[in-house]
Write a protein that holds these residues in place. Structure first.
Motif, PDB file in Angstrom:
ATOM      1  N   MET A   1      28.041  33.764  27.146  1.00 47.12           N
ATOM      2  CA  MET A   1      28.754  32.807  26.325  1.00 47.12           C
ATOM      3  C   MET A   1      27.802  32.094  25.356  1.00 47.12           C
TER       4      MET A   1
ATOM      5  N   TYR B   1      31.119  25.040  26.521  1.00 41.99           N
ATOM      6  CA  TYR B   1      30.636  26.328  27.031  1.00 41.99           C
ATOM      7  C   TYR B   1      30.987  26.507  28.506  1.00 41.99           C
ATOM      8  N   GLU B   2      30.889  25.420  29.264  1.00 42.49           N
ATOM      9  CA  GLU B   2      31.209  25.491  30.690  1.00 42.49           C
ATOM     10  C   GLU B   2      32.690  25.800  30.910  1.00 42.49           C
TER      11      GLU B   2
ATOM     12  N   TYR C   1      33.179  29.413  30.127  1.00 42.39           N
ATOM     13  CA  TYR C   1      32.667  30.227  31.241  1.00 42.39           C
ATOM     14  C   TYR C   1      33.664  30.249  32.396  1.00 42.39           C
TER      15      TYR C   1
END
Length: 243
Positions: free
Chosen positions: A1, A29-30, A33
């Protein structure tokens, strides 16, 4: 990612850039993911629904196959790390790893040179073996319970014989999809693999419904068979013996 978006190939560089990111961007981003992870888990669950654990079954049955060197094939070369372990007489994995890491580049080079020499030995001996056995492969697949010299072919599964009225299990999802679209299995699999998880879901749900119905029918059929067998046994043993 994160690394993919930033076109980062080096892990160290990625770690430094990640630390420098603001918390809001990290959270984005988390979240991405987590979404990808959930999708992966769904795909794995879907695959497990339609693929029996054959590898585990083969292992339990003693029919799993492993690669075995044929007679006379030279021993594989020893790695520099293993040479180090053997020379130092270290058996504990953690201790060996720490000791190996503590070596200087010059100290490691000694073992790497020995390993390189052993690789040359292996390649020369393997080439000689192949010259003596033209057309043969140095390794073969053998099952755990295979008799030496016996063929390593996978044993053929006995053909299932269906009793009268016995329910049949549903066809796998991919087969159902291919047949429903008038495609061959190869073409059907290509089309199936090109679909998204959402597009596959109705087919997977349909398979689950059919599987559930099949299991219910099978239980009912088995209960009926047991009942008939019990009735036959009772009627057969009810007569009185003549004196």
């Amino acid at each position: 990612m994160f690394r993919k978006d930033k076109s980062i190939k080096d892990a160290k560089e990625a770690a430094e850039l990640w630390k420098a990111l603001p918390q809001e961007e990290k959270e984005e981003y988390e979240a991405e993911y987590k979404q990808a992870l959930d999708k992966y888990k769904l795909n794995v669950g879907e695959w497990q629904e339609t693929h029996p654990p054959e590898k585990k079954a083969r292992k339990e049955a003693g029919t799993s196959r492993k690669k075995v060197a044929k007679e006379g094939v030279p021993k594989h070369p020893t790695t520099s790390y293993l040479l180090f372990k053997l020379e130092r007489g270290i058996t504990d994995v953690k201790e060996a790893g720490e000791a190996w890491k503590s070596l200087s580049a010059e100290e490691r080079a000694v073992y790497e040179e020995k390993s390189a020499e052993d690789r040359k030995r292996y390649q020369a001996e393997l080439a000689a073996w192949k010259n003596e056995h033209p057309g043969e492969e140095p390794f073969e697949r053998k099952t755990a319970n295979q008799v030496p010299g016996e063929s390593a072919k996978k044993p053929a599964k006995p053909k299932k014989v269906w009793a009268e009225g016995e329910p049949r299990p549903p066809v796998p999802v991919q087969t159902d999809f291919a047949k429903s679209h008038g495609k061959g299995m190869k073409e059907g699999m290509e089309a199936w693999n090109a679909m998204t998880v959402e597009q596959k879901k109705p087919w997977v749900d349909r398979y689950k419904e059919r599987k559930l119905a099949y299991e219910k029918e099978k239980l009912a059929w088995e209960a009926k068979q047991r009942g008939e067998n019990t009735a036959e046994g009772a009627s057969g043993g009810s007569g009185e013996e003549e004196v």
